[in-house]
Design a protein around this motif. Structure first.
Motif: not given
Ligand code: SF4
Ligand code: SF4
Length: 422
Positions: A349, A372, A374, A376-377, A391-397, A408
């Protein structure tokens, strides 16, 4: 919206079951690497390029370094899920829908009971309008056998509040006396999050091109009105396989030959169902009461209702911080997802231009530090500090950053959340 005779399943277990089935039928499954890029020549997809393996945190090759290989294929079926890197590249090449794709974030936990589930073993409950009636979505509780239940909250990513934390919203939902009563004595044993493409019929990307087909969430095949996504993923996978098989037998993998995929989706009823729900998600742009009324009429509207990208919704005046609802904190939530990444690999990321973050932090309160799931930020004076290993690989960001300032890419491979029960 009435369903009968359904079963509630764990998606990860269903995928395990299906992959075992495929292997017994002779399919080869390869794990442990990531796919970074579609290969395209003269408008036709010719395969994929895998990511490099064995670089250190600064990108320098380590002794086990292996350059990402090129995999050539006559047909590539893209099924990399919601806001996938390959499907996004494909949409850029082939063309998107009339409306931009819009998303929700689904956040979920599996709760285990010490004895028979007080919720019951064959029950489903859906809710709407709580904890924030201003955010599209709703909650659910499903039985997962005799001693467990799944509880979750779906939140439309067009929320306005830059300080909204989906993980807090989820805990507020779980703390509601009705939900807490359904789940009494239960302990969360697994958790996770994932975005869901909800734009529907008018946001569908091109579904095929020469050498390529797109299936499932990657194509935007989700029906919010009927709450169907997994069904369409399975059905579109079958349609893609049938189309590929026929094209290979006829030795024609051109755009016209693979366009029959759309006919197959239509024959299985997917496109008609999506057409019926074509203005459903957009109806809720004007809030919950208007949305409920309009959603009943939406299929009769002779026009296409538009939608804006989710990232444009965040507003400086939308900030209404929620008091801490208690329950699970973000670190526990991430731990229950089982997410793991190699600590000394290059970050998957990155901030495209850290300078863009300064204005965003001032005006909107650094939304990434809140949206996020997770964690992450973390907001800091010079811009957000990142912990990519969460990171949970959810793609929200990739959907929600108001300045489109996050890049990402899939990490090395075999990494990310370890969902066993979700
Ligand atoms: S990464 Fe995006 S959301 Fe976060 S501060 Fe920067 S611009 Fe804002
Ligand atoms: S960094 Fe992005 S993809 Fe990873 S958990 Fe956070 S929002 Fe989801």
């Amino acid at each position: 919206m009435r369903h009968g005779g359904d079963v509630a399943v764990s998606v990860s277990r269903l995928v395990d079951f299906l992959s075992g089935h495929a292997e017994r039928l002779g399919a080869e499954l390869h794990h442990g690497f990531s796919v970074r890029e579609l290969l395209v020549r003269d408008g036709a997809v010719t395969g994929v390029r895998l990511g490099d393996v064995g670089r250190d945190r600064d990108g320098r090759p380590k002794p086990n370094y292996r350059r990402g290989e090129t995999v050539r294929a006559r047909i590539t079926i893209i099924a990399d899920g919601t806001r996938g890197v390959l499907s996004t590249q494909f949409a850029g090449l082939a063309g998107g829908g009339a409306n931009p794709q819009v998303y929700s974030l689904g956040i979920k936990a599996v709760v285990q009971f010490p004895g028979p589930s007080p919720f019951g073993s064959r029950r489903a409950v859906h809710t709407i309008g709580y904890p924030d009636p201003g955010v599209f979505g709703g909650g659910f509780v499903y039985s997962m056998g005799e001693k467990a239940a799944a509880v979750g909250l779906i939140l439309g990513l067009d929320w306005r509040d830059g300080e909204l934390s989906p993980q807090r919203e989820f805990e507020a939902f779980r703390a509601h006396p009705f939900v807490a009563g359904l789940l009494r004595d239960g302990v969360a044993v697994a958790a996770g999050a994932r975005t869901i493409p909800e734009g529907g019929y008018f946001a569908l990307n091109r579904l095929s091109a020469a050498g390529a087909l797109v299936a499932g969430d990657a194509a935007g095949l989700v029906n919010v009105e009927k709450l169907k996504g997994l069904h369409y993923a399975v059905r579109s996978g079958i349609c893609a396989a049938d189309t590929a098989w026929e094209a290979l037998e006829r030795n024609d993998v051109g755009a016209a030959a693979l366009a029959t995929y759309r006919d197959r989706l239509a024959a299985r009823g997917i496109l008609d169902e999506l057409r019926h729900a074509r203005n459903f998600r957009q109806s809720f742009r004007w809030g919950l009461p208007a949305g409920v009324a309009l959603s009943i009429l939406q299929s009769h509207l002779p026009v296409r209702l538009g939608m804006a990208e989710d990232r444009r919704a965040t507003r400086p005046d939308g900030r209404h911080p929620r008091p801490d609802p208690g329950g699970m904190d973000a670190a526990t939530f991430v731990a229950l997802s089982g997410s793991s990444h190699r600590e000394d690999e290059p970050s998957h990321i990155a901030l495209i231009d850290p300078a863009r973050c300064l204005g965003c932090s001032e005006a909107l309160g650094a939304p990434c530090a809140h949206f996020c799931p997770g964690a992450v930020y973390r907001a800091a004076d010079g811009g957000p500090v990142l912990s990519p290993s969460n990171c949970l690989h959810c793609m929200t960001c990739m959907v929600k950053c108001p300045r489109d300032n996050i890049r990402w890419l899939p990490p090395e491979g075999g990494e990310g959340p370890r969902y066993r029960q979700l």
